[in-house]
Design a protein around this motif. Structure first.
Motif, PDB file in Angstrom:
ATOM      1  N   MET A   1       0.831  -1.203   0.000  1.00 32.92           N
ATOM      2  CA  MET A   1       0.000   0.000   0.000  1.00 32.92           C
ATOM      3  C   MET A   1       0.868   1.256   0.000  1.00 32.92           C
ATOM      4  N   GLY A   2       1.950   1.178  -0.808  1.00 35.91           N
ATOM      5  CA  GLY A   2       2.840   2.322  -0.964  1.00 35.91           C
ATOM      6  C   GLY A   2       3.935   2.422   0.076  1.00 35.91           C
ATOM      7  N   ILE A   3       3.911   1.539   1.088  1.00 35.31           N
ATOM      8  CA  ILE A   3       4.927   1.570   2.154  1.00 35.31           C
ATOM      9  C   ILE A   3       6.035   0.584   1.789  1.00 35.31           C
ATOM     10  N   PRO A   4       7.300   1.023   1.767  1.00 34.38           N
ATOM     11  CA  PRO A   4       8.400   0.101   1.422  1.00 34.38           C
ATOM     12  C   PRO A   4       8.516  -1.034   2.445  1.00 34.38           C
ATOM     13  N   VAL A   5       8.760  -2.237   1.934  1.00 34.84           N
ATOM     14  CA  VAL A   5       8.932  -3.416   2.788  1.00 34.84           C
ATOM     15  C   VAL A   5      10.417  -3.794   2.807  1.00 34.84           C
ATOM     16  N   ILE A   6      10.949  -3.948   4.010  1.00 32.94           N
ATOM     17  CA  ILE A   6      12.340  -4.393   4.152  1.00 32.94           C
ATOM     18  C   ILE A   6      12.341  -5.920   4.120  1.00 32.94           C
ATOM     19  N   LEU A   7      12.707  -6.467   2.997  1.00 30.77           N
ATOM     20  CA  LEU A   7      12.671  -7.927   2.849  1.00 30.77           C
ATOM     21  C   LEU A   7      13.826  -8.588   3.593  1.00 30.77           C
ATOM     22  N   MET A   8      13.525  -9.734   4.224  1.00 30.21           N
ATOM     23  CA  MET A   8      14.534 -10.528   4.938  1.00 30.21           C
ATOM     24  C   MET A   8      14.221 -11.999   4.744  1.00 30.21           C
ATOM     25  N   ASN A   9      15.208 -12.821   4.976  1.00 31.47           N
ATOM     26  CA  ASN A   9      15.011 -14.263   4.925  1.00 31.47           C
ATOM     27  C   ASN A   9      14.671 -14.758   6.337  1.00 31.47           C
ATOM     28  N   TYR A  10      13.422 -15.170   6.546  1.00 33.17           N
ATOM     29  CA  TYR A  10      12.973 -15.565   7.883  1.00 33.17           C
ATOM     30  C   TYR A  10      13.054 -17.071   8.112  1.00 33.17           C
ATOM     31  N   THR A  11      13.575 -17.824   7.141  1.00 31.94           N
ATOM     32  CA  THR A  11      13.762 -19.257   7.386  1.00 31.94           C
ATOM     33  C   THR A  11      14.776 -19.437   8.519  1.00 31.94           C
ATOM     34  N   GLN A  12      14.542 -20.418   9.363  1.00 32.20           N
ATOM     35  CA  GLN A  12      15.421 -20.763  10.492  1.00 32.20           C
ATOM     36  C   GLN A  12      15.460 -19.696  11.590  1.00 32.20           C
ATOM     37  N   THR A  13      14.586 -18.690  11.522  1.00 22.74           N
ATOM     38  CA  THR A  13      14.579 -17.669  12.570  1.00 22.74           C
ATOM     39  C   THR A  13      13.578 -18.040  13.665  1.00 22.74           C
ATOM     40  N   LEU A  14      13.713 -17.443  14.851  1.00 22.58           N
ATOM     41  CA  LEU A  14      12.785 -17.750  15.929  1.00 22.58           C
ATOM     42  C   LEU A  14      12.168 -16.519  16.584  1.00 22.58           C
ATOM     43  N   ILE A  15      12.913 -15.442  16.752  1.00 26.79           N
ATOM     44  CA  ILE A  15      12.369 -14.287  17.466  1.00 26.79           C
ATOM     45  C   ILE A  15      11.284 -13.569  16.663  1.00 26.79           C
ATOM     46  N   PRO A  16      11.424 -13.373  15.337  1.00 24.65           N
ATOM     47  CA  PRO A  16      10.360 -12.683  14.595  1.00 24.65           C
ATOM     48  C   PRO A  16       8.995 -13.355  14.714  1.00 24.65           C
ATOM     49  N   ILE A  17       8.921 -14.673  14.612  1.00 28.53           N
ATOM     50  CA  ILE A  17       7.619 -15.335  14.671  1.00 28.53           C
ATOM     51  C   ILE A  17       7.029 -15.263  16.073  1.00 28.53           C
ATOM     52  N   VAL A  18       7.871 -15.359  17.099  1.00 25.47           N
ATOM     53  CA  VAL A  18       7.360 -15.259  18.478  1.00 25.47           C
ATOM     54  C   VAL A  18       6.737 -13.889  18.695  1.00 25.47           C
ATOM     55  N   ALA A  19       7.413 -12.837  18.225  1.00 24.43           N
ATOM     56  CA  ALA A  19       6.869 -11.482  18.358  1.00 24.43           C
ATOM     57  C   ALA A  19       5.587 -11.324  17.548  1.00 24.43           C
ATOM     58  N   ALA A  20       5.552 -11.928  16.354  1.00 17.57           N
ATOM     59  CA  ALA A  20       4.358 -11.828  15.503  1.00 17.57           C
ATOM     60  C   ALA A  20       3.157 -12.506  16.152  1.00 17.57           C
ATOM     61  N   ILE A  21       3.365 -13.645  16.802  1.00 19.02           N
ATOM     62  CA  ILE A  21       2.246 -14.349  17.436  1.00 19.02           C
ATOM     63  C   ILE A  21       1.792 -13.625  18.698  1.00 19.02           C
ATOM     64  N   TYR A  22       2.707 -12.989  19.380  1.00 22.13           N
ATOM     65  CA  TYR A  22       2.294 -12.160  20.520  1.00 22.13           C
ATOM     66  C   TYR A  22       1.390 -11.024  20.033  1.00 22.13           C
TER      67      TYR A  22
END
Length: 636
Positions: A205-226
């Motif tokens: 929606m016009g906002i730039p997305v900072i792309l990252m490789n989230y495979t094998q990560t753990l903290i991003p998904i925990v924060a997302a589920i919170y």
């Protein structure tokens, strides 16, 4: 009959789980609240192996089990579909809502997040290590179909970690687990990973997305589920009931997934990298000293629950750097415990302890240290210290050698060793790691052999062999009036089912230690204390009848399970007058629960007032023919 079989039969005979409103247990009995007591087959329950009797009192249907009540209770609760709080022994609906400390809450969160996945992570990591070993030795090539299939099995849990942790985090944060797994899947969706790899730029929606490789990560998904747990709570309040089934999940995805890519993911990924850099910087300052200290205190940290704070660090290092040096320094602690356990088995003169320590040593080599710690080294504290000293030197060598764990999570034991072989094969770091294991094992073994005395047969076993025992006296733990056990208005006590003993009507609300020994148990509701003397006498002090229902009200314990006690030491205070005003009988049965192990239990006082510390009972294995049956309770 096993505890599980007994539990099934009890539930069936009380009328099935649909006939049970709730269940708690006290120190001796299961206390059911049944919808219809007439459905319970009391005579059949009484005849079950493992059941002492059945009592109906105070609106409760009480199945008396004895000292195995906790084990049976733990089997009954899943059958009923109820959850239990281990500290209060109450069903989920009665759960105590006391606030927890910040640390306890953090430990509970981390354990709920990672405990369910540690087994798969460890097994997958071991498989990865074995595959590395196979390629180094030429048993397989990376292009072979066998290798590719097994590598897929070993790498899947790490590659798809956001999906797995999403499911686990949902349970911890009490939100939708399947929606959480979908959010984890969105973070590692192939097109998004490909876009990141190709260096594409995306906008939302016009906002730039900072792309990252989230495979094998753990903290991003925990924060997302919170974040999901917060969003869902709000949506459930504002979305009409008829539309919740569709629109709460829909709106949750529309809100949480974009926010995860725009804000949550980039911030937490950056924090993850910073955390890994900080840990590795601290490690790099003085790795030898760090290894010595961490490995020396690690098993103590495990006992205190502090290890949960490190597990996310191990996994984060693997996710962001591809290796972890911290677990490499701590891995030797398992072998330190094994060395101490082996030494204890060599020196043991008690055949039962020797058998226990040998089996614990074998399980320790496989990475299972609980039998060693709780059955061998911790009960004999000096050997636990020797294991810690040996581990400290092993950890120092691992730190000095720059040993690292690669591509997984190793939980201990010989099968996890290949995980410390990197892409460069068997090099100096890996050899140093192997030396750290040998050193921890050898030092712990030698120190324990030299400095820790061997375990001798207990006094109780010596007595049973000789059948001649010096009389042991039990002092009165209370001040009051002594009464016969048969006068107690509870057939479990009055008929002697639980064991021989006496009762006291208290005139002072204080309980004192009747002998030198140890506190075996303090029931969570504080109404019952289990003690064991140095002579092997097991004593139950039960403060009032049905007082388990007070849930600790009017009781103030001064001790905890495991404490050593001296005769005359204050154990507990209780307001017997307030208990009586609440409608409970304040009579205190004092029971020798292992009465059958003794020939005679001599009651030294009858129907008279006594003060705590007065001689109350005399226990002996000698047959005394000069004492009348009114004075001696004979088991011969």
């Amino acid at each position: 009959m096993t505890d599980k079989e007994l539990a099934k039969q009890i539930v069936n005979l009380v009328g099935g789980k649909d006939n049970v409103n709730s269940l708690i247990h006290c120190v001796t009995r299961l206390r059911f609240k049944l919808k219809d007591e007439s459905k319970a087959q009391t005579d059949k329950i009484k005849n079950l192996e493992g059941v002492m009797t059945v009592v109906k009192s105070g609106g409760q249907y009480q199945v008396v089990i004895g000292d195995k009540v906790t084990e049976v209770y733990n089997q009954v609760m899943p059958i009923l579909g109820l959850k239990v709080d281990d500290d209060t022994n109450e069903s989920a609906s009665d759960k105590n809502t006391d606030k927890k400390s910040i640390w306890n809450s953090l430990v509970e969160l981390l354990s709920s997040l990672f405990m369910p996945v540690l087994g798969p992570l460890a097994s997958a990591g071991i498989l990865k290590g074995i595959l590395v070993l196979c390629t180094i030795t030429g048993l397989m090539t990376e292009k072979s179909g066998t290798y590719m299939i097994l590598y897929a099995a070993s790498d899947a849990v790490f590659y798809f970690l956001p999906i797995i942790l999403g499911f686990s985090a949902a349970k911890a944060f009490k939100t939708d687990p399947y929606l959480s797994a979908i959010i984890g899947g969105a973070l590692i969706y192939p097109q998004m990973v490909t876009a990141y790899t190709a260096g594409k730029s995306l906008t939302f929606m016009g906002i730039p997305v900072i792309l990252m490789n989230y495979t094998q990560t753990l903290i991003p998904i925990v924060a997302a589920i919170y974040l999901l747990s917060i969003v869902q709570k709000y949506l459930k309040k504002i979305v009409p009931k008829q539309l919740k089934g569709i629109f709460v999940p829909l709106l949750s995805l529309v809100i949480v997934v974009p926010l995860s890519f725009l804000i949550v993911g980039p911030i937490t990924s950056t924090l993850s990298t910073w955390l890994a850099d900080a840990v590795l910087w601290v490690y790099g300052v003085a790795p030898t000293i760090a290894g010595f200290i961490l490995a020396g205190i690690w098993q103590l940290a495990v006992l205190l629950g502090l290890h949960w704070a490190f597990i996310p660090i191990f996994l984060n290092n693997i996710a962001t750097k591809g290796f972890d040096p911290i677990n490499a320094m701590l891995y030797c602690t398992v072998f330190g415990q094994v060395g101490a356990a082996l030494a204890m088995s060599i020196k043991a003169k008690d055949p039962k302890f020797k058998e226990l320590s040998i089996s614990a040593t074998i399980s320790g080599f496989l990475g299972i240290t609980e039998p060693i710690i709780y059955g061998v080294t911790l009960p004999h504290k000096k050997s636990f210290l020797m294991a810690s000293i040996g581990s400290a030197f092993g950890g120092a060598i691992a730190g000095f050698s720059s040993a690292k764990m690669f591509g997984g999570f190793a939980s201990g034991g010989i099968f996890g060793i290949p995980m410390f072989i990197g892409n460069h094969g068997i090099n100096a770091s890996f050899i140093g790691f192997l030396i750290s294991l040998v050193v921890a094992f050898a030092i712990s073994l030698v120190l324990t052999l030299v400095l820790v005395p061997g375990v001798k047969p207990s006094k109780k076993e010596i007595k049973s062999e000789n059948t001649t025992v010096t009389d042991s006296e039990i002092e009165s733990p209370l001040t009051g009036t002594i009464m016969s056990l048969s006068s107690v208005n509870d057939e479990v006590f009055s008929t002697g089912i639980m064991g021989k003993g006496v009762a006291i009507s208290p005139s002072l609300g204080e309980v004192y230690a009747p002998f030198d020994g140890q506190v075996v148990s303090v029931f969570p509701t504080k109404h019952a204390i289990g003690l064991k003397s140095k002579d092997g006498i097991e004593l139950l002090i039960h403060l009032g009848l049905d007082t388990v229902n007070l849930k600790g009200k009017h009781f103030d314990t001064q001790i905890k399970a495991g404490d050593e006690i001296k005769a005359g030491q204050l154990l507990e205070k209780f307001d017997y007058q307030a208990i009586q005003k609440d409608g409970y009988d304040i009579i205190v049965p004092i029971i020798i629960t292992n009465s059958k192990e003794f020939k005679n239990i001599n009651i030294l006082k009858h129907n008279q007032s006594l003060t705590h510390g007065d001689d109350l009972l005399e226990v002996s294995n000698n047959v005394k023919t000069d004492i009348t049956n009114d004075t001696v309770l004979t088991n011969a």
